[in-house]
Structures are given as structure tokens and as C-alpha cells.
Design a protein around this motif. Sequence first.
Motif, PDB file in Angstrom:
ATOM      1  N   UNK A 173     119.204  21.868 -30.259  1.00 24.77           N
ATOM      2  CA  UNK A 173     120.549  21.703 -30.494  1.00 24.77           C
ATOM      3  C   UNK A 173     121.017  22.598 -31.258  1.00 24.77           C
ATOM      4  N   UNK A 179     129.777  27.700 -27.117  1.00 25.64           N
ATOM      5  CA  UNK A 179     128.352  27.885 -26.910  1.00 25.64           C
ATOM      6  C   UNK A 179     127.611  26.884 -26.108  1.00 25.64           C
ATOM      7  N   UNK A 180     128.283  25.680 -26.140  1.00 25.39           N
ATOM      8  CA  UNK A 180     127.662  24.384 -25.604  1.00 25.39           C
ATOM      9  C   UNK A 180     127.585  24.813 -23.988  1.00 25.39           C
ATOM     10  N   UNK A 221     121.306  28.419 -21.031  1.00 23.14           N
ATOM     11  CA  UNK A 221     120.322  27.935 -21.862  1.00 23.14           C
ATOM     12  C   UNK A 221     120.382  26.737 -22.511  1.00 23.14           C
ATOM     13  N   UNK A 222     121.625  26.383 -22.778  1.00 26.72           N
ATOM     14  CA  UNK A 222     121.855  25.068 -23.343  1.00 26.72           C
ATOM     15  C   UNK A 222     121.774  23.693 -22.467  1.00 26.72           C
ATOM     16  N   UNK A 275     123.556  25.919 -31.307  1.00 28.04           N
ATOM     17  CA  UNK A 275     124.474  26.020 -32.103  1.00 28.04           C
ATOM     18  C   UNK A 275     124.517  27.225 -32.951  1.00 28.04           C
ATOM     19  N   UNK A 327     123.123  16.130 -27.561  1.00 29.60           N
ATOM     20  CA  UNK A 327     123.118  17.585 -27.792  1.00 29.60           C
ATOM     21  C   UNK A 327     124.363  17.981 -28.374  1.00 29.60           C
ATOM     22  N   UNK A 371     133.112  23.653 -28.929  1.00 26.23           N
ATOM     23  CA  UNK A 371     132.179  24.827 -29.128  1.00 26.23           C
ATOM     24  C   UNK A 371     131.954  25.470 -27.944  1.00 26.23           C
ATOM     25  N   UNK A 408     125.363  17.633 -32.151  1.00 23.85           N
ATOM     26  CA  UNK A 408     124.785  18.622 -33.167  1.00 23.85           C
ATOM     27  C   UNK A 408     125.666  20.010 -32.777  1.00 23.85           C
ATOM     28  N   UNK A 409     125.683  20.289 -31.472  1.00 19.77           N
ATOM     29  CA  UNK A 409     126.319  21.757 -31.066  1.00 19.77           C
ATOM     30  C   UNK A 409     127.701  21.694 -31.719  1.00 19.77           C
ATOM     31  N   UNK A 410     128.502  20.749 -31.835  1.00 20.18           N
ATOM     32  CA  UNK A 410     129.793  20.854 -32.127  1.00 20.18           C
ATOM     33  C   UNK A 410     130.040  20.670 -33.718  1.00 20.18           C
ATOM     34  N   UNK A 411     128.612  20.263 -34.244  1.00 16.84           N
ATOM     35  CA  UNK A 411     128.673  20.334 -35.944  1.00 16.84           C
ATOM     36  C   UNK A 411     129.047  18.963 -36.328  1.00 16.84           C
ATOM     37  N   UNK A 412     128.920  17.686 -35.569  1.00 20.34           N
ATOM     38  CA  UNK A 412     129.417  16.593 -36.115  1.00 20.34           C
ATOM     39  C   UNK A 412     128.376  16.022 -37.285  1.00 20.34           C
TER      40      UNK A 412
END
Lengths: 321, 369
Positions: B233, A32-33, A37-38, B237, A284, A30, A287-291
Motif C-alpha cells: 500500500x 493513484x489508487x 499495479x495497485x 501511495x 489497501x 487518491x 493506507x493509500x488515501x492516508x487515513x
Amino acid sequence: MTGRFSREAVIRWAPLLVLIALVILFTAINPQFFSLRNFARITISSAPALMVAVGVTFIILMGSIDLSMEGVISLTAVLFCMAFVRFGGNLAAGGWLAMPLILALGAGIGFVNGLIHVRLRIPSFMASLAMGFVGTGAAVLLTGGDIVKVDDDVFRGLLTYRVLGFPLMVYVAVVFLGLGWFLQTRTTLGRNFYAVGGGEDLAHASGLNVRRVRIAGFTLAGVFYAVAAILQVAKLGQAESVTGANFMFISITSVVVGGVALWGGVGGVWNALVGVLIVNTINNGMVVIGLPDYVQDGMLGLLVIVAVVLSTDRRAAIVVK
Amino acid sequence: MSTFIKDYIEKETINRRNFLLASAAGLGSMAMPMAFGKGAAFAAENPALAWSYRDRASAYWNSVVSGGEAFVESIGKTKEDMVSLINEGSSEKSLADIKAFLAKNSGNCAIACDANDSPNARPVVEAVKEAGGYISTIWNKTDDLHPWDIGDNYVSHMSWSDEKPAEDTARILFAAMGGKGGVVHLGGIPANNPAVKRLNGLKNALKDFPEIELLDAQPADWDTTKAAELMASFITRYGDKITGVHCANDNIAYGVIEALKAEGITGMPIVAYDGNMEAVQMVMDGDLLATVFTNPHWGGGVSLALAYHAAIGTFKPSEEPNEHREFYGPTILVTKDDAADFKAKYLDNVPTYDWTDFWGPSNGGIVYK
């Protein structure tokens, strides 16, 4: 000789390589990671944990362990909020007085912790764990289960005011990390930690007052826990008797993942930094990759094992216990 | 610490011994009424009182305990007459403490209890029955365990139906979002009953709002710190897609609000659950849209009152209908309109309850799906 040197070099840099690999992995899944900001979000969650990890690094360097962090953080965070409110409720009016007070308190608790461990000859594992319970108990007693809030916008500026994209609290953590590095490399005390951890008998035989070094180590750790407590309050605007929860797991995992050997004498504050960043990046990133949440805990455990395998020189350890 | 373990082992040892004695006494007391006639209930005099619960580190349990103490004072005793059996999140300790308490008082006990987890409720109530004591439980029990199957000694069970109130807060949230956009849910510990119910409530409300998408739902373990990190997080996303946040409890909402504050995001519609003092203040200030109050003070008081009055023979549990043995506790939705009134009525001054009105504020019999 070169073969051995390169192997050592790999092990030395492995934690950083693991961190970079994780960043590349999460970014690939992802994009966006990979954003300022992240990264700021990861550093916000890392800042208090980093202070705990730096503190406990000194203890682990000596081959001891300190498990008092949760109780110490809860107690110092609660007392910090109470003192802050008592001294006027805002930084300018006198709330700042709470900071040196709490750092001194952290040192005091660490000192007692070390004293119990050294004078009563209780293993650091047990002495510090007990001390942690005392801290949590005292925090419960003080709050009666309630939340203590700090509403001062100036103090909360540690979280809300950003320089170059990162909140002030991140810079505070960096300054204290620098202080930790200075203590570790430029002072006698720092070298003594390595001496004790590398071979306590030898250090003792060389005329080093090992007991004093241990007490100093625990005192120093207590100060860093108090810094963590203040940053945690800056981050959440409140303290309660469970404010310190989870810090034991995250700090010790981070330190070990970062390449500090639990048997002592190996590693330092940079390892703690990389370790904390690895653990928070994993948290982080998952969650960001949607696991899915039910595989996250398992994945965290797995990645921690991989990181430890890569980053510690287990060949140097004769016995693993 | 070492003394803690030593004490614990000592307690366990004594407990095992006492348990045998208590079992013998229990059998005796069960045999006794039979000698005097069929099923004659034993009216105890001055039973020992205890509340068994998780910890003192939360506003929720403190409120439960305050209710228990208010009841104890209402019958002319002092707060100290109610013993706190704190299980620290351990079912084994919960059971061991209750057995020790029964043994110490030869079964002449009235106990209120949250058994810590559902499977532990059965051994707890069976131990109480065996010793001839009386017990009321809250929150945790398995669906196949019913007071009427155990008998008069298992007086009642109270739980809270979280699904409907969580659905109500979701509807308030969706209305504030203008009926469209993306919502994230930050939940409790995954296997916890109320965590499951509160997420279900959100899902029920979603059915009526086709233009609202549930972007993500993940556990934040009832924890403020974890909630702040999870929310951060989520922002990475989903970014601007998040236009509303549904939280499983107040503590989670505090973390969410701080995570948003760090990003400079204000005015995000957020709903929570539990009706703690701080959350109600946030509702009044407009930082939260709604929270739900479950009146733990009343729950704590009436559970002990039921066990006590059954023990002294004020009423006979088996003569009560099932909806008086298993019932839902009260839930009160707190929104901006009524937050000030609510705070004045329930939080600033704790109301004085009639502890013999056992079922007045309750919410009907428990329904199993």
C-alpha cells in the motif's frame, strides 16, 4: 411481485455495488489508487485469503462454521516448506511433489475435523476451533518457533512472474475459484450443501446422508486451506507457526460481507470473492488515501457493518443469533 | 478445547484454594524471620525454578528459554527442572500460573518472568513476595514499580533500551540513502513499549538529516504478512518517493522484502531489529543493512540466575546498588562488516556464559524520562 424481485436483485448485487463504490471513493480521494499495479497488489494480498474464504463458504452454506483455518494453514504451510526442501529444494528437482502431498494432508485434516464434528456430535464451532489449536501446536512443535524458508526462484515465480500485470498466484487462485464454482453449481455435492443449509431436517427426511455431506464439506475446505497455505508460502517465501494468523478474521468477515448468510443456504463462491476483494480493498485503500492508523481499525469495522447491512437479506432470517 | 477450559477452571479453583493457604504460609514466613531477628533473609535450599513467558512460537522466546535451560544445567540440574509457565499473551494466566507454582512449592521458588503487560508486574511480584519466593522480571513493568520498594523478593528487572539502537540503524539507513530521500517506518503493535521506542529512535536520527522526509509510519503488528500488505500500500501511495525502509523488527523486514520482490524492486536500503538468524543471514547477503541483537539467551539465563542466587543467599539484593536491580540488557548492532563474525560467535555456537557474572554484559541502570 416486481417489487419483491427488485429488492432481491438489489441484495444480490449489493456486495458488488459496495466494492465498486469503494473503488470510486478511494480513487476520488487518491487517483493513484486506480492503477493496474495497485489492483495487482490488492489481488496478491487477496489470493490466499480467497482460498480460505472459498473453503469456509462451503461450510457456512451448510449452516456450520469452521474455525480451524489458522492452525491448518500454519501446519500445512510449515510442512509444505519442509517437504519442498526435503524433495530437493526446487520445483523441477522434485519440490512439486510437496504440492499434492500437502493438498492430501489438508484433505486429511479436514476429514478428521468433519469426523470429530459429526461422529462425536461436537458443534462444528468447537470441533474446528480445537482442531485449529492442534494444528498450531503441531506447527510450533515442528518448527520450534523457527522460520522455514523456500528459496526456489521457479516456485517463487508464482509471485514474481507476471502475466498481463498480475502474478501467476492470482491466476492459480482464479482456477481454484472456478473449481469451487463448478463444485457448487454443477455437482450433487454442491447442491447437497444448499440442501443441508436450507433445511437439514428436510434434507435428512428426503433420504440425504447429511453426515456424509458434512464430512465431505470439511474435507473440501481442508483442501482449499492447503491451497491457501501454498499461495501464502509463494507470497512470503517462508512459513512459521504463525503463518495462519489473521486468516480466521479475514475469511469469515469476507464471506459474510460478500453476502453469504451465516445461517446457511444463501450465497456461494462469488460472494466469497467479492467479500475478500472488499476487505482487501478497504485495507489497501485506507493506507493509500492516508487515513491515520489509529482510525483504520475502527473504519474497517464500520465499513464491514455497512457492507453486511447492505448485502444480506435479514428479512429472511426469523431469528438472528 | 473443552478439556482445556475444564482444566483451566480446575486449575483456577485449586489455585484460589492454594492461594489462601499460600497467603497464610507467606504471612507465616514473613513473621518467622522477625522472631529470629530483624530482617534476616531466608536462605532457601534448592528452590523450584520457573520461567514465565508468552509462547514457544517465536525465535525470541525460544532463545530466552534456551538461556534459562543453560543456566539450570550449569548448576547441575536438568532442563526439565525448569518449569515453563506459558501465559499465551494473557496477563490473568500469567498471574494464575505463578500463584499456582508458588503454592505448589510452598513459596520456595526462583522465578524469571515477563509479566505480559506492564500493569501485571505489580500483582505478580506482590504474590511472589507474599509467598516468600524470589523473582526477576524482564521487559514489562510500570515506571513506578521498583525492586527496592518491594524488597529482597523482587530481585531485579531487566529491560532493553531500544531508542538508541533504533537511532543507530536509522543513521546507517540514512547514510545508505545518501542523506536524502523518503523513508517509511513499519512499526510494531502501537501501544507496545519497544514499538514506541524504536519509532522514537528513527525520529531522533531524522533531526540530523533535514533532507530526509519521514513519509509515513504505521503499525505492522510485528507481523510478516501485515508488513507485506502495508508495504504494498505504501508503494501505491508514495511510489518512487520511498528510498529507504525502517522496520521495527526482523519479521516486518521479511514482509517488506517480499513486497518489494513482488514489484521487482531490488537494492532498497532496509534496516531491522532483533538479530534473528535469518535476518543476520540477510545482512550478510546484503538484503538488509543492519539489525540489532538483544541477546535473549543471556537475558533468559541471567534473569533466572539472579532469582536463584538471591533465593539461595549467594547475595542479598537490598545490598546491591539500584543499577544492579534495574538495568538494561545488551544490544549489539549487526552490520555487513561484522555479520559473519557475529553469526559465528552468537548464533552458530551459543557462547558459554558465566551465570554468576550477573551484570557484566548489561548496559547500565535504567533511566526514566
